[in-house]
Design a protein around this motif. Structure first.
Motif, PDB file in Angstrom:
ATOM      1  N   LYS A  15       0.882  -1.179   0.000  1.00  0.00           N
ATOM      2  CA  LYS A  15       0.000   0.000   0.000  1.00  0.00           C
ATOM      3  C   LYS A  15       0.909   1.215   0.000  1.00  0.00           C
ATOM      4  O   LYS A  15       1.960   1.204   0.649  1.00  0.00           O
ATOM      5  N   LYS A  17       0.464   5.284   0.760  1.00  0.00           N
ATOM      6  CA  LYS A  17      -0.564   6.237   1.167  1.00  0.00           C
ATOM      7  C   LYS A  17      -0.030   7.398   1.990  1.00  0.00           C
ATOM      8  O   LYS A  17       1.061   7.336   2.554  1.00  0.00           O
ATOM      9  N   LEU A  32       3.730   0.676   2.527  1.00  0.00           N
ATOM     10  CA  LEU A  32       3.565  -0.334   3.575  1.00  0.00           C
ATOM     11  C   LEU A  32       3.481  -1.730   2.964  1.00  0.00           C
ATOM     12  O   LEU A  32       2.825  -1.936   1.937  1.00  0.00           O
ATOM     13  N   ARG A  33       4.151  -2.663   3.612  1.00  0.00           N
ATOM     14  CA  ARG A  33       4.013  -4.071   3.268  1.00  0.00           C
ATOM     15  C   ARG A  33       4.013  -4.855   4.579  1.00  0.00           C
ATOM     16  O   ARG A  33       5.013  -4.873   5.289  1.00  0.00           O
ATOM     17  N   LYS A  34       2.890  -5.433   4.887  1.00  0.00           N
ATOM     18  CA  LYS A  34       2.694  -6.168   6.143  1.00  0.00           C
ATOM     19  C   LYS A  34       3.132  -5.296   7.323  1.00  0.00           C
ATOM     20  O   LYS A  34       2.632  -4.209   7.518  1.00  0.00           O
ATOM     21  N   THR A  35       4.098  -5.761   8.114  1.00  0.00           N
ATOM     22  CA  THR A  35       4.459  -5.041   9.339  1.00  0.00           C
ATOM     23  C   THR A  35       5.545  -3.987   9.113  1.00  0.00           C
ATOM     24  O   THR A  35       6.044  -3.402  10.072  1.00  0.00           O
ATOM     25  N   GLN A  36       5.919  -3.751   7.861  1.00  0.00           N
ATOM     26  CA  GLN A  36       7.006  -2.805   7.601  1.00  0.00           C
ATOM     27  C   GLN A  36       6.538  -1.591   6.807  1.00  0.00           C
ATOM     28  O   GLN A  36       5.534  -1.656   6.095  1.00  0.00           O
ATOM     29  N   ALA A  37       7.285  -0.489   6.967  1.00  0.00           N
ATOM     30  CA  ALA A  37       6.920   0.749   6.271  1.00  0.00           C
ATOM     31  C   ALA A  37       8.184   1.477   5.842  1.00  0.00           C
ATOM     32  O   ALA A  37       9.177   1.513   6.573  1.00  0.00           O
ATOM     33  N   ARG A  39       9.362   5.233   4.276  1.00  0.00           N
ATOM     34  CA  ARG A  39       8.887   6.609   4.067  1.00  0.00           C
ATOM     35  C   ARG A  39       9.779   7.311   3.046  1.00  0.00           C
ATOM     36  O   ARG A  39      11.004   7.221   3.130  1.00  0.00           O
ATOM     37  N   ASP A  49      14.532   6.694   6.037  1.00  0.00           N
ATOM     38  CA  ASP A  49      15.056   5.819   7.081  1.00  0.00           C
ATOM     39  C   ASP A  49      16.000   4.757   6.516  1.00  0.00           C
ATOM     40  O   ASP A  49      15.807   4.280   5.413  1.00  0.00           O
ATOM     41  N   SER A  50      16.963   4.373   7.366  1.00  0.00           N
ATOM     42  CA  SER A  50      17.902   3.322   6.944  1.00  0.00           C
ATOM     43  C   SER A  50      17.298   1.935   7.168  1.00  0.00           C
ATOM     44  O   SER A  50      17.711   0.962   6.545  1.00  0.00           O
ATOM     45  N   GLU A  51      16.293   1.881   8.070  1.00  0.00           N
ATOM     46  CA  GLU A  51      15.624   0.599   8.321  1.00  0.00           C
ATOM     47  C   GLU A  51      14.119   0.829   8.234  1.00  0.00           C
ATOM     48  O   GLU A  51      13.624   1.807   8.770  1.00  0.00           O
ATOM     49  N   PRO A  54      15.816   0.310   2.342  1.00  0.00           N
ATOM     50  CA  PRO A  54      15.097   0.840   1.178  1.00  0.00           C
ATOM     51  C   PRO A  54      15.217  -0.061  -0.047  1.00  0.00           C
ATOM     52  O   PRO A  54      14.344  -0.044  -0.927  1.00  0.00           O
TER      53      PRO A  54
END
Lengths: 99, 265
Positions: A15, A17, A32-37, A39, A49-51, A54
């Motif tokens: 997703k 958004k 977003l993919r499952k429990t990760q995002a 930005r 972010d580095s984690e 990317p």
């Protein structure tokens, strides 16, 4: 209502958004993919972010997000959702004119 | 590093849902007791009501433990009271507590970053607050007033339509959505500390932090009583590295934080 990109089927786990309530600085879009995002800064086009890594975001998805029409729409949508902190901040231009 | 995850059950049906995460399995009273001792500083537990009640009775716990429990099943009031006396917190999915669906729930509990995700929550209208349950089974209370609609054209939050979606990353209130990351950023100093570490490029000065927090609050530089916008701008640009204590006090009060907290944003 969040602004969510309509993605091709090959990105069905993803997703992309801008939600109604985000951290506002810097302006960004979230993938977003499952429990990760991940930005992406809407001013610079860079990952914030580095984690998580990317590199885990498919190149094709990044290309889609940064395609001219989509990128423009994301930036315009951010400005309409967060008028107090637009992409082209009036504060930034005040500082430039004061220099 | 997140705390250990312990699954209590008589077969391995629940543990299998966590896939590659491989939680610690406790399928006897001895294993349960051993896990409680091994993880004496606390762990996240997932258990079916039947086995955990039966086996805790055998090991005769007296003291409250630092463990947190997600209970699958609906024990009666006295049994819930017993579990709440043993565990630091007990989360029971029921009509009042809206939880993620099982697939997403197990994915969140099995994640190394579960503490920064939500597994569920509840709306308390009388307290005008939303109670959020994090993946480490600690709770966070957020007032209704935090869920603002930024402009009149945006949908307003509908507190009677509360859901957690996106694998615990988004709070949905009808058509309105809030990023969980935005909640944690404002309410959890430890989260802010982690977030600063993973940011690729961030101005970690007081000025940078002030600017971020001011914008997060939706304030302009002119919104600080008795302090000029020019002064705020100078602080934010780092031209004033150590503002006077009184000045910082006024700024902090307007931002709704303690002066020493500003730098954490």
């Amino acid at each position: 209502m969040p602004y969510a990109l309509r993605l091709p089927k090959k990105f069905k786990q993803w997703k992309v958004k801008i939600r109604d309530r985000e951290t506002v600085e810097p302006p960004h879009v979230t993938a977003l993919r499952k429990t990760q995002a991940w930005r992406i800064d809407l001013r610079t086009g860079e990952f914030m972010d580095s984690e998580p890594d990317p590199g885990e975001v498919p190149e094709a998805l990044v290309k889609l997000i940064k395609s001219e029409a989509v990128w423009q729409a994301l930036r315009e949508q951010w400005d309409s959702m967060y008028p107090h902190n637009p992409i082209e901040s009036e504060e930034e231009s005040e500082e430039e004119s004061n220099e | 590093m997140s705390e250990p995850l312990v699954v209590v059950e008589e077969n391995h049906g629940l543990a299998a849902h966590f896939g590659a995460t491989k939680p610690v399995s406790a399928s006897s009273p001895e294993q349960l007791h051993a896990a409680m001792n091994k993880f004496a500083h606390g762990a996240v537990w997932v258990a079916r009501a039947g086995p955990i009640l039966k086996w805790l009775a055998v090991i005769d716990p007296r003291a409250k433990t630092p463990h947190r429990l997600l209970l699958i099943g609906s024990p009666k009031g006295p049994e819930r009271a017993f579990l709440r006396a043993v565990f630091e917190s007990v989360v029971v999915p029921d009509d009042e507590m809206k939880m993620l669906g099982f697939d997403e729930l197990f994915e969140v509990l099995g994640s190394a970053r579960r503490a920064n995700l939500l597994v569920g929550g509840a709306v308390a209208p009388a307290a005008k607050s939303v109670v959020l349950i994090r993946g480490d089974l600690t709770s966070l209370v957020v007032p209704f007033s935090w869920f603002v609609a930024r402009t009149n054209e945006r949908p307003k939050p509908n507190f009677s339509a509360f859901e957690i979606v996106d694998f615990g990353q988004t709070i949905k209130l009808g058509d309105y959505e809030a990023a969980v990351e935005a909640v944690l950023y404002e309410f959890d100093a430890e989260f802010r500390k982690q977030e600063r570490k993973r940011r690729i490029s961030v101005d970690k000065s007081l000025g940078g932090a002030l600017r971020r927090l001011r914008l997060q609050r939706g304030l302009s530089r002119a919104d600080f009583p008795g302090i000029t916008a020019k002064t705020i701008a100078r602080i934010e640009r780092g031209e004033v590295k150590e503002p006077h204590g009184d000045t910082l006090g006024i700024i902090a009060e307007k931002l709704g934080v303690k002066p020493e907290e500003i730098i954490t944003f």
